[in-house]
Design a protein around this motif. Structure first.
Motif, PDB file in Angstrom:
ATOM      1  N   UNK A  33       0.841  -1.193   0.000  1.00  0.00           N
ATOM      2  CA  UNK A  33       0.000   0.000   0.000  1.00  0.00           C
ATOM      3  C   UNK A  33       0.874   1.240   0.000  1.00  0.00           C
ATOM      4  N   UNK A  34       0.562   2.175  -0.892  1.00  0.00           N
ATOM      5  CA  UNK A  34       1.359   3.397  -0.984  1.00  0.00           C
ATOM      6  C   UNK A  34       1.216   4.245   0.268  1.00  0.00           C
ATOM      7  N   UNK A  35       0.084   4.049   1.004  1.00  0.00           N
ATOM      8  CA  UNK A  35      -0.165   4.858   2.188  1.00  0.00           C
ATOM      9  C   UNK A  35       0.347   4.200   3.471  1.00  0.00           C
ATOM     10  N   UNK A  36       0.885   2.988   3.351  1.00  0.00           N
ATOM     11  CA  UNK A  36       1.325   2.262   4.539  1.00  0.00           C
ATOM     12  C   UNK A  36       2.569   2.914   5.133  1.00  0.00           C
ATOM     13  N   UNK A  37       2.514   3.214   6.432  1.00  0.00           N
ATOM     14  CA  UNK A  37       3.655   3.773   7.153  1.00  0.00           C
ATOM     15  C   UNK A  37       4.120   2.735   8.166  1.00  0.00           C
ATOM     16  N   UNK A  38       5.330   2.252   8.004  1.00  0.00           N
ATOM     17  CA  UNK A  38       5.836   1.166   8.828  1.00  0.00           C
ATOM     18  C   UNK A  38       6.264   1.656  10.208  1.00  0.00           C
ATOM     19  N   UNK A  39       5.631   1.094  11.245  1.00  0.00           N
ATOM     20  CA  UNK A  39       5.977   1.379  12.635  1.00  0.00           C
ATOM     21  C   UNK A  39       6.470   0.096  13.297  1.00  0.00           C
ATOM     22  N   UNK A  40       7.437   0.227  14.167  1.00  0.00           N
ATOM     23  CA  UNK A  40       7.995  -0.929  14.870  1.00  0.00           C
ATOM     24  C   UNK A  40       7.987  -0.680  16.365  1.00  0.00           C
ATOM     25  N   UNK A  41       7.571  -1.704  17.108  1.00  0.00           N
ATOM     26  CA  UNK A  41       7.586  -1.642  18.562  1.00  0.00           C
ATOM     27  C   UNK A  41       8.801  -2.419  19.069  1.00  0.00           C
ATOM     28  N   UNK A  42       9.730  -1.707  19.675  1.00  0.00           N
ATOM     29  CA  UNK A  42      10.958  -2.322  20.177  1.00  0.00           C
ATOM     30  C   UNK A  42      10.647  -3.047  21.482  1.00  0.00           C
ATOM     31  N   UNK A  43      11.112  -4.270  21.612  1.00  0.00           N
ATOM     32  CA  UNK A  43      10.793  -5.096  22.770  1.00  0.00           C
ATOM     33  C   UNK A  43      12.068  -5.737  23.310  1.00  0.00           C
ATOM     34  N   UNK A  44      12.366  -5.454  24.563  1.00  0.00           N
ATOM     35  CA  UNK A  44      13.582  -5.978  25.186  1.00  0.00           C
ATOM     36  C   UNK A  44      13.224  -6.549  26.555  1.00  0.00           C
ATOM     37  N   UNK A  45      13.531  -7.809  26.783  1.00  0.00           N
ATOM     38  CA  UNK A  45      13.243  -8.441  28.070  1.00  0.00           C
ATOM     39  C   UNK A  45      14.359  -8.156  29.068  1.00  0.00           C
ATOM     40  N   UNK A  46      13.950  -7.794  30.277  1.00  0.00           N
ATOM     41  CA  UNK A  46      14.889  -7.504  31.358  1.00  0.00           C
ATOM     42  C   UNK A  46      14.633  -8.435  32.526  1.00  0.00           C
ATOM     43  N   UNK A  47      15.668  -8.778  33.263  1.00  0.00           N
ATOM     44  CA  UNK A  47      15.530  -9.664  34.414  1.00  0.00           C
ATOM     45  C   UNK A  47      15.948  -8.929  35.679  1.00  0.00           C
ATOM     46  N   UNK A  48      14.936  -8.484  36.419  1.00  0.00           N
ATOM     47  CA  UNK A  48      15.195  -7.692  37.610  1.00  0.00           C
ATOM     48  C   UNK A  48      13.887  -7.563  38.387  1.00  0.00           C
ATOM     49  N   UNK A  49      13.969  -7.354  39.703  1.00  0.00           N
ATOM     50  CA  UNK A  49      12.762  -7.152  40.490  1.00  0.00           C
ATOM     51  C   UNK A  49      12.023  -5.917  39.981  1.00  0.00           C
ATOM     52  N   UNK A  50      10.696  -5.981  39.867  1.00  0.00           N
ATOM     53  CA  UNK A  50       9.935  -4.834  39.360  1.00  0.00           C
ATOM     54  C   UNK A  50      10.181  -3.551  40.140  1.00  0.00           C
ATOM     55  N   UNK A  51      10.280  -3.672  41.468  1.00  0.00           N
ATOM     56  CA  UNK A  51      10.496  -2.471  42.280  1.00  0.00           C
ATOM     57  C   UNK A  51      11.811  -1.787  41.923  1.00  0.00           C
ATOM     58  N   UNK A  52      12.829  -2.583  41.618  1.00  0.00           N
ATOM     59  CA  UNK A  52      14.113  -2.018  41.236  1.00  0.00           C
ATOM     60  C   UNK A  52      14.028  -1.330  39.880  1.00  0.00           C
ATOM     61  N   UNK A  53      13.280  -1.914  38.957  1.00  0.00           N
ATOM     62  CA  UNK A  53      13.113  -1.316  37.634  1.00  0.00           C
ATOM     63  C   UNK A  53      12.361   0.002  37.751  1.00  0.00           C
TER      64      UNK A  53
END
Length: 257
Positions: A33-53
């Protein structure tokens, strides 16, 4: 750590789903599609207690917690096919979403993702970028209650657009028998002032906690922005998970218990 903690730059369970086997005819052979605008969602997994994050990234709750349920059978057949069903339960408005991994957004046939009912965007897991279609519709209180109680089958709660995509694109209709609700997850969303990412902290009934962060950018900028995010996380002392693909299946298996 007693609880397994995972953070993902807006994620959720899509690291493994991104490589699931979806038929190549899923895009219907349409031209870009000529009107299609490509968007990307960056996803990175982290390993740490939520409170610390939360402390490290100076996060603030965006809204009250919501209840989230996933759906699959005992063999996780839907997951293996790259399909995810999610019910978000919020006061006065619940939504049922179908997400299909490994789709080519620029080549979707017209009408497969009706305006106002869904989207196709790219997810970036590690250095891999793949498309994913999401189709969502509202579910009333009665249907929500019956669906979670097992009195209403998942197939009976889907919209026409969701059924059409499963039948005509993914070739996954009818759905397997034995699908049940898995959950609930308690999800709290966070923002950080002056930052463009969003963070979800999810806790499942076992007590295990998963944290998900996100940043959505034009696809052409994805690699550069991801590297900058990694640098910022390292600078703030937030640990990045070595295995970026195992969190989705791990969460589903724990929810099954």
């Amino acid at each position: 750590m007693k609880n397994q903690c995972v953070a993902t730059l807006f994620v959720s369970l899509w690291s493994s789903l991104a490589v699931a086997a979806i038929a190549p005819e899923a895009v219907g052979g349409a031209q870009p599609s000529a009107s299609f605008v490509s968007q990307t969602e960056i996803q990175i997994s982290l390993c740490m207690e939520p409170e610390q994050i939360v402390r490290a990234l100076h996060l603030h709750p965006r809204r009250a917690a919501v209840e989230v349920w996933l759906f699959d059978d005992a063999a996780l057949t839907l997951f293996d096919r790259g399909l995810r069903f999610r019910l978000r339960v919020e006061e006065g408005a619940s939504e049922l979403t179908l997400k299909v991994a490994n789709q080519e957004c620029a080549h979707l046939s017209p009408g497969l993702v009706p305006p106002g009912e869904g989207k196709c965007e790219y997810d970036m897991h590690g250095t891999t970028i793949v498309g994913a279609v999401s189709l969502t519709h509202s579910v009333g209180p009665s249907a929500e209650r019956d669906l979670l109680a097992g009195q209403l089958q998942l197939t009976e709660a889907l919209s026409a657009a969701q059924i059409r995509y499963l039948r005509d694109v993914v070739r996954a209709w009818p759905l397997p028998v034995g699908i049940r609700a898995l959950g609930p997850q308690r999800v709290v969303s966070y923002d950080s002032e002056g930052k463009s990412y969003s963070v979800d902290v999810s806790q499942i009934p076992s007590g295990d906690t998963y944290v998900e962060i996100s940043r959505k950018v034009p696809t052409t900028d994805a690699e550069r922005v991801r590297n900058a995010l990694l640098d910022e996380l390292t600078l703030r002392g937030v640990d990045i998970c070595r295995d970026q693909s195992a969190q989705a299946i791990d969460k589903l298996r724990r929810l099954q218990r």
